[in-house]
Design a protein around this motif. Structure first.
Motif, PDB file in Angstrom:
ATOM      1  N   LYS A  20      48.179 -19.434  31.051  1.00 42.52           N
ATOM      2  CA  LYS A  20      49.442 -19.810  30.409  1.00 42.52           C
ATOM      3  C   LYS A  20      49.502 -21.335  30.350  1.00 42.52           C
ATOM      4  N   TYR A  21      48.689 -21.892  29.482  1.00 41.06           N
ATOM      5  CA  TYR A  21      48.492 -23.342  29.465  1.00 41.06           C
ATOM      6  C   TYR A  21      49.710 -24.103  28.947  1.00 41.06           C
ATOM      7  N   ASP A  22      50.474 -23.504  28.038  1.00 43.84           N
ATOM      8  CA  ASP A  22      51.679 -24.172  27.553  1.00 43.84           C
ATOM      9  C   ASP A  22      52.705 -24.325  28.674  1.00 43.84           C
ATOM     10  N   LEU A  23      52.887 -23.252  29.451  1.00 44.02           N
ATOM     11  CA  LEU A  23      53.815 -23.332  30.583  1.00 44.02           C
ATOM     12  C   LEU A  23      53.308 -24.308  31.636  1.00 44.02           C
ATOM     13  N   ALA A  24      52.007 -24.291  31.882  1.00 43.69           N
ATOM     14  CA  ALA A  24      51.429 -25.226  32.853  1.00 43.69           C
ATOM     15  C   ALA A  24      51.686 -26.669  32.417  1.00 43.69           C
ATOM     16  N   LYS A  25      51.539 -26.933  31.139  1.00 38.19           N
ATOM     17  CA  LYS A  25      51.747 -28.284  30.620  1.00 38.19           C
ATOM     18  C   LYS A  25      53.200 -28.716  30.760  1.00 38.19           C
ATOM     19  N   ILE A  26      54.125 -27.801  30.460  1.00 38.03           N
ATOM     20  CA  ILE A  26      55.552 -28.108  30.574  1.00 38.03           C
ATOM     21  C   ILE A  26      55.919 -28.461  32.009  1.00 38.03           C
TER      22      ILE A  26
END
Length: 238
Positions: A143-149
């Motif tokens: 879940k790279y988008d959540l990790a980035k956020i």
């Protein structure tokens, strides 16, 4: 861990150089705790703590540097704030401890770690350690988008602390809202903590393993407001 450490190393440079501070476009400086207390407890302020908490918990990146500063230090002035209380179920923490020596977690282990992180963050949203664990699980789950956020949120909290001083001496001590943050703040920069010493009237001096021969052997943290708020909640312990 390496990614966050490298980003935080850059953040740490911000507090030592005005040019570096301009380069990352932050105007943060030592927090005005009196102003933050007033704003974070004022329902009509844009920095009202429940308003900022709602923004922080959302899966987006709409908060700016000043929002993060008022949010982080606003924690000090909330009714349920108690700097020395246990964060997270100790039995669960003991169960999970061996997992952090592993390079890769199974799906079941990732769920355990994320569940514990989310439970702890519900009680203390600025827990740097559990924010880090949350990011790791998101990354391992793809879940790279959540990790980035959430890495963005963690990096901003680290920047808030870094901007509060340099840690080089008592006059420029960093300011945190929980004693645990002293260790996590340094560890996330790749600095290994050796021990902590209290220095009157209200400083923690954290001894570390210097990275190079010219690196500091310790850093100062100002815990004046932590102690002030603790004694307000526990007057019999003065």
């Amino acid at each position: 861990m390496k990614k966050i450490a490298l980003i935080f190393t850059l953040i740490l440079m911000v507090c030592t150089s005005a040019a570096a501070r301009r380069a990352v476009k932050t105007t943060l400086d030592k927090p005005d705790l009196a102003a933050i207390q007033a704003a974070s407890t004022d329902e009509n302020s844009k920095f009202y703590y429940p308003t900022l908490l709602k923004k922080f918990m959302a899966n987006d990146t709409v908060m700016n540097d000043e929002d993060f500063q008022y949010f982080y230090y606003g924690t000090l002035f909330q009714e349920d704030y108690d700097p020395y209380r246990q964060q997270g179920n100790p039995e669960t923490m003991a169960t999970l401890a061996p997992l952090f020596n592993k390079k890769q977690w199974s799906r079941a282990e990732r769920k355990q770690i994320l569940d514990f992180a989310m439970e702890t963050l519900a009680d203390n949203p600025v827990n740097l350690r559990q924010l880090t664990n949350r990011i790791f699980v998101y990354e391992q789950n793809g879940k790279y988008d959540l990790a980035k956020i959430w890495q963005n949120k963690l990096n901003h909290l680290l920047l808030v602390i870094a901007s509060s001083g340099t840690g080089a001496d008592p006059e420029n001590a960093w300011i945190v809202v929980y004693p645990q943050d002293e260790y996590d703040f340094l560890n996330l920069s790749g600095i290994t903590v050796k021990e902590a010493k209290f220095q009157e009237p209200y400083y923690d001096y954290i001894l570390v393993n210097p990275k190079t021969a010219n690196s500091p052997t310790g850093y100062y943290f100002n815990i004046r407001e932590i102690l002030n708020q603790y004694y307000i909640k526990h007057p019999s312990e003065r």
